[in-house]
Design a protein around this motif. Structure first.
Motif, PDB file in Angstrom:
ATOM      1  N   LEU A  52       0.869  -1.197   0.008  1.00 42.91           N
ATOM      2  CA  LEU A  52       0.031   0.085   0.139  1.00 42.91           C
ATOM      3  C   LEU A  52       0.871   1.245   0.044  1.00 42.91           C
ATOM      4  CD1 LEU A  52      -2.753  -1.355   0.381  1.00 42.91           C
ATOM      5  CD2 LEU A  52      -3.103   0.424   2.159  1.00 42.91           C
ATOM      6  N   ASN A  53       0.345   2.529  -0.846  1.00 36.79           N
ATOM      7  CA  ASN A  53       1.311   3.489  -0.695  1.00 36.79           C
ATOM      8  C   ASN A  53       0.954   4.304   0.659  1.00 36.79           C
ATOM      9  OD1 ASN A  53      -1.425   4.682  -0.917  1.00 36.79           O
ATOM     10  ND2 ASN A  53      -0.746   6.094  -2.667  1.00 36.79           N
ATOM     11  N   PRO A  54       1.821   5.005   1.069  1.00 40.23           N
ATOM     12  CA  PRO A  54       1.768   5.897   2.439  1.00 40.23           C
ATOM     13  C   PRO A  54       0.376   6.450   2.575  1.00 40.23           C
ATOM     14  CG  PRO A  54       3.747   6.417   1.452  1.00 40.23           C
ATOM     15  CD  PRO A  54       3.127   5.586   0.323  1.00 40.23           C
ATOM     16  N   LYS A  55      -0.213   6.915   1.660  1.00 42.47           N
ATOM     17  CA  LYS A  55      -1.644   7.518   1.984  1.00 42.47           C
ATOM     18  C   LYS A  55      -2.765   6.498   1.887  1.00 42.47           C
ATOM     19  CE  LYS A  55      -0.652  11.823  -0.437  1.00 42.47           C
ATOM     20  NZ  LYS A  55      -0.968  12.900  -1.679  1.00 42.47           N
ATOM     21  N   GLY A  56      -2.444   5.407   1.450  1.00 42.12           N
ATOM     22  CA  GLY A  56      -3.430   4.103   1.683  1.00 42.12           C
ATOM     23  C   GLY A  56      -4.445   4.395   0.338  1.00 42.12           C
ATOM     24  N   THR A  57      -4.241   5.072  -0.618  1.00 41.72           N
ATOM     25  CA  THR A  57      -5.185   5.271  -1.683  1.00 41.72           C
ATOM     26  C   THR A  57      -4.738   4.369  -3.236  1.00 41.72           C
ATOM     27  OG1 THR A  57      -3.781   7.181  -2.778  1.00 41.72           O
ATOM     28  CG2 THR A  57      -5.595   7.687  -1.217  1.00 41.72           C
ATOM     29  N   HIS A  58      -3.688   3.969  -2.968  1.00 41.45           N
ATOM     30  CA  HIS A  58      -3.244   3.144  -4.069  1.00 41.45           C
ATOM     31  C   HIS A  58      -2.404   1.860  -3.626  1.00 41.45           C
ATOM     32  CE1 HIS A  58      -4.280   6.558  -6.398  1.00 41.45           C
ATOM     33  NE2 HIS A  58      -4.195   5.850  -7.688  1.00 41.45           N
ATOM     34  N   ARG A 105      -9.489   3.567  -3.784  1.00 43.87           N
ATOM     35  CA  ARG A 105     -10.411   4.571  -2.984  1.00 43.87           C
ATOM     36  C   ARG A 105     -11.839   3.956  -3.323  1.00 43.87           C
ATOM     37  NH1 ARG A 105      -7.594   9.940  -5.213  1.00 43.87           N
ATOM     38  NH2 ARG A 105      -7.594   8.574  -7.146  1.00 43.87           N
ATOM     39  N   PRO A 106     -12.573   3.967  -2.377  1.00 42.56           N
ATOM     40  CA  PRO A 106     -13.909   3.404  -2.556  1.00 42.56           C
ATOM     41  C   PRO A 106     -15.026   4.173  -3.701  1.00 42.56           C
ATOM     42  CG  PRO A 106     -13.964   4.637  -0.508  1.00 42.56           C
ATOM     43  CD  PRO A 106     -12.398   4.562  -0.834  1.00 42.56           C
ATOM     44  N   PHE A 107     -14.637   5.601  -3.925  1.00 37.89           N
ATOM     45  CA  PHE A 107     -15.420   6.117  -4.651  1.00 37.89           C
ATOM     46  C   PHE A 107     -15.075   6.052  -6.007  1.00 37.89           C
ATOM     47  CE2 PHE A 107     -12.589   9.057  -2.646  1.00 37.89           C
ATOM     48  CZ  PHE A 107     -11.690   9.566  -3.762  1.00 37.89           C
ATOM     49  N   VAL A 108     -14.006   5.167  -6.528  1.00 38.74           N
ATOM     50  CA  VAL A 108     -13.551   5.114  -7.854  1.00 38.74           C
ATOM     51  C   VAL A 108     -14.763   4.343  -8.754  1.00 38.74           C
ATOM     52  CG1 VAL A 108     -11.948   4.063  -9.600  1.00 38.74           C
ATOM     53  CG2 VAL A 108     -11.071   5.178  -7.636  1.00 38.74           C
ATOM     54  N   ASP A 109     -14.981   4.877  -9.843  1.00 40.11           N
ATOM     55  CA  ASP A 109     -16.313   4.223 -10.617  1.00 40.11           C
ATOM     56  C   ASP A 109     -15.824   2.925 -11.165  1.00 40.11           C
ATOM     57  OD1 ASP A 109     -18.411   3.557 -12.176  1.00 40.11           O
ATOM     58  OD2 ASP A 109     -17.781   5.164 -13.589  1.00 40.11           O
ATOM     59  N   ASP A 110     -16.324   1.860 -10.785  1.00 40.57           N
ATOM     60  CA  ASP A 110     -15.842   0.614 -11.541  1.00 40.57           C
ATOM     61  C   ASP A 110     -16.297   0.535 -12.871  1.00 40.57           C
ATOM     62  OD1 ASP A 110     -14.748  -0.100  -9.164  1.00 40.57           O
ATOM     63  OD2 ASP A 110     -16.130  -1.787  -8.508  1.00 40.57           O
ATOM     64  N   ARG A 136      -9.686   1.038 -12.362  1.00 38.54           N
ATOM     65  CA  ARG A 136      -8.845   0.585 -10.884  1.00 38.54           C
ATOM     66  C   ARG A 136      -7.342   0.717 -11.296  1.00 38.54           C
ATOM     67  NH1 ARG A 136     -11.160   1.544  -6.283  1.00 38.54           N
ATOM     68  NH2 ARG A 136     -13.438   0.994  -6.262  1.00 38.54           N
ATOM     69  N   HIS A 137      -7.055  -0.107 -12.434  1.00 41.77           N
ATOM     70  CA  HIS A 137      -5.610  -0.152 -12.733  1.00 41.77           C
ATOM     71  C   HIS A 137      -5.108   1.230 -13.292  1.00 41.77           C
ATOM     72  CE1 HIS A 137      -2.487  -1.277 -15.873  1.00 41.77           C
ATOM     73  NE2 HIS A 137      -1.982  -1.322 -14.538  1.00 41.77           N
TER      74      HIS A 137
END
Length: 280
Positions: free
Chosen positions: A156-162, A178-183, A193-194
């Motif tokens: 995980l990256n330090p911010k926890g987003t990626h 991130r939870p709000f990324v449109d699948d 996501r990628h």
């Protein structure tokens, strides 16, 4: 055994962590640096006091080789997750005896990562897929496909987003978790996501579980490579910044120093190199 070394000066050996009956495949510090957790081919995990080197606990429950272990970075310092050839990922708490949860998959798990908030766990394995699990419901929350071979490490990256993944297909990839990324549904979601692909590293017939890691500020990524070279990429552009030769064997693991511009690499040639990166 697991050896603890001083990172500066003459790099003296501080202590030897012993007790496993087979190879140690992964190791990590808890987020308070007080304990070290090891994953071993003897089907067990060990919890050691990082100051004394004494084994405090042994986690038993897996029925196959334990390939990976990770800890919760921002929540409780006692939480850990492991992944094993028995097709399960198990949750542990160093304050209690035995596992506190078991996530069952259809395939062997070779890589695990704990979300920063402690509410999710990410696993990767021989099905080439990264699976996200909600720890509160103990169910899968999403899957990320794109790799074409076994995933060897997740970070995980330090911010926890990626999340960064290394795979036997010879690429490192980043994924937006991130939870709000449109699948987008179906195939479109995979592309969203990628995020990026980092090419240049290699895997070989040894089929080692090569690692991957982020720099402390999240601007660079690196990973193990079978070509005996330490590769470091710029996260934003995905361009290779450094290609550092010197090892005489497969580079199994590379990590960045948490505060300084320094990397350490461990290789099958039985050596660890510590080097400073040029200021760019």
């Amino acid at each position: 055994t697991c050896l603890l070394w001083k990172a500066g000066g003459k790099c003296n050996n501080l202590s030897v962590l012993s007790g496993h009956k087979n190879a140690i495949l992964d190791v990590c510090f808890t987020n308070d640096s007080e304990k070290i957790i090891t994953a071993s081919a003897d089907y067990n995990l060990g919890v050691y006091d990082s100051n004394t080197g004494e084994r405090m606990k042994r986690f038993m429950g897996h029925t196959g080789i334990v390939n990976a272990v990770d800890v919760c970075r921002e929540g409780s310092a006692s939480l850990a997750v492991s992944g094993s050839d028995d097709c399960t990922s198990r949750l542990w708490d160093t304050r209690v005896r035995g596992e506190v949860g078991c996530l069952e998959d259809a395939y062997q798990i070779t890589a695990v990562a704990y979300a920063n908030d402690g509410n999710a766990v990410y696993t990767g394995g021989i099905d080439n897929t990264i699976t996200a699990w909600d720890v509160r419901t103990m169910r899968k929350s999403m899957g990320m496909k794109g790799h074409t071979d076994t995933i060897t490490c997740l970070s995980l990256n330090p911010k926890g987003t990626h999340i960064l993944s290394n795979s036997m297909d010879g690429t490192l990839r980043t994924w937006d978790i991130r939870p709000f990324v449109d699948d987008g549904g179906g195939g479109a979601g995979v592309k969203k996501r990628h995020d990026k692909t980092f090419a240049g590293g290699t895997h070989n017939s040894e089929k080692g579980l090569l690692n991957c890691a982020w720099s402390a500020d999240g601007t660079m990524v690196t990973g193990g490579s079978a070509d005996r070279v330490v590769h470091i990429w710029d996260e934003m552009s995905a361009q290779e910044l450094y290609s550092l030769p010197g090892h005489n064997g497969c580079v199994n693991s590379v990590i960045f120093h948490p505060k300084e511009n320094v990397v350490a690499s461990a290789s099958s040639d039985k050596s660890i190199f510590v080097g400073e990166l040029s200021q760019s």
